[in-house]
Design a protein around this motif. Structure first.
Motif: not given
Length: 410
Positions: A140-160
């Motif tokens: 955000r403008d007033d704060r950095p991201a809480f975490r850098i790595d994203n475990p959801y970078e590959a998308g949702l974990i559960s099947p459709a």
């Protein structure tokens, strides 16, 4: 876990326990509060989840019910993370700052082992994705991201989730429900819900004025341009203040209602009992339907009515299972798709259904295509030659109407 969500709620600081502190004398007056709080089983605030939901509620990105759902979904995951040994060094919801995709995969697997529905699992997975990807990993403008790595970078974990045929109330079942109550007021309401497609939470916002306007204007040009949709002249367009607007906002739409249904409603409005109860409301604000005590129906009272008449019909061996209010709404959808006097073909009726149901996209409307058109007739209880929602409602009214005693108290 406890989830609390409020918008524009008045809070008297004079009663606050914080007044017992050193700076308590500065707490006075009434303030307006908007936000959310999620608490663990030890009644400790989960700050990250609470901040996430508070920002969404304050920006009106989430309706209150949506925020509650997200809060519960995240709290279920929090319970799972609390049980993981590899995360035991992290406090409260800080675990969401360090959890990786393998642990989240185990969470999804555990939900499958607990035999939760595929839609439920998907919804919980989507809540976690939104929290991590769109909040914790965003600067955000007033704060950095809480975490850098994203475990959801590959998308949702559960099947459709698996597609299922939408279960609706059929026309024969509707007739059974109607005949299971001795009150014309309730019979009228049940037919109206089915024929208009309103949600249970929308019933209280349907006014006598909107019923009168639907009859008076018929197919008059509106912001939704019903004529461009090819709405036939043998249906009235009823204005509905919908419940699915973003941030608890009202989402307006038009619904196609059969003349016989509105005639039944007007007949109820002409009764002495309705006139007596409706006098306390302004002329243009009087609810179209009032309960036995002269009060507007609530969502819970609609559910209670359906539960009561369903139980009575099951006891008489006329129904196998209870009918919920939303199954009446589904019944409206199938009845419209099966009505040969609406639109030139099935695809055109599907487009009309999207507008009248208030769906934001065709993805919601397409769930009704899971049932083959050839089976719609069996669902709706009509035949191919004379399939018409208007005709079905006229016949239903004729066969189930009751007189309303002027001395009646219900």
């Amino acid at each position: 876990m406890t989830v609390v969500v409020v918008r524009s709620k008045f809070l008297d600081l004079g009663d606050s326990m914080l007044k017992e502190g050193e700076e308590g004398d500065d707490l006075k007056g009434v303030v307006t509060v908007t936000g959310a709080g999620v608490f663990d089983k030890n009644e400790r605030l989960l700050p990250l989840i609470s901040l996430f939901l508070s920002e969404k509620v304050d920006a009106k990105s989430f309706a209150l019910k949506t925020a509650l759902t997200y809060g519960r979904n995240l709290s279920y995951c929090q319970d799972f993370l609390d049980s993981r040994q590899e995360l035991r060094s992290w406090q409260l919801d800080d675990k969401f700052l360090h959890v990786g995709r393998p642990v989240l995969l185990k969470y999804v697997s555990e939900m499958h082992d607990d035999e939760l529905g595929t839609k439920t699992i998907r919804n919980r997975d989507a809540s976690i994705l939104s929290f991590i990807s769109k909040f914790l990993c965003i600067a955000r403008d007033d704060r950095p991201a809480f975490r850098i790595d994203n475990p959801y970078e590959a998308g949702l974990i559960s099947p459709a989730p698996k597609s299922k045929i939408v279960k609706s109330c059929s026309l024969p079942e509707l007739k059974v429900l109607i005949e299971s109550t001795p009150h014309e007021r309730e019979r009228c309401l049940l037919q109206f819900i089915f024929d208009s497609g309103v949600r249970r939470s929308e019933v209280s916002r349907v006014t006598r004025f909107s019923i009168d306007e639907a009859i008076r204007l018929g197919q008059a040009i509106s912001p939704l341009e019903p004529r461009s949709l090819g709405v036939p002249s043998n249906y009235y367009l009823l204005h509905i203040n919908g419940s699915k607007g973003g941030g608890d906002q009202i989402k307006e739409r038009l619904s196609m209602v059969s003349p016989a249904t509105l005639e039944r409603v007007k007949r109820y409005h002409a009764s002495a009992i309705y006139k007596r109860h409706s006098r306390i409301f302004p002329k243009d604000k009087a609810p179209a339907f009032l309960n036995a005590h002269g009060k507007p129906y609530t969502a819970n009272s609609i559910s209670a009515l359906l539960a009561r008449v369903s139980k009575r019909a099951i006891r008489q061996l006329k129904l196998e299972k209870s009918i919920s209010p939303h199954k009446l709404r589904h019944g409206y959808a199938y009845a419209l798709l099966n009505s040969k006097d609406i639109g030139d073909d099935y695809l055109e009726r599907l487009g009309m259904l999207k507008v009248s149901m208030g769906h934001a996209s065709f993805k919601s409307t397409e769930m009704y295509t899971q049932i083959p058109p050839s089976l719609l007739n069996a669902v709706c209880g009509t035949n191919l030659e004379a399939a018409s929602k208007a005709v079905d409602m006229e016949k239903l009214f004729s066969e189930t109407k009751l007189s309303i005693d002027a001395r009646a108290k219900k």
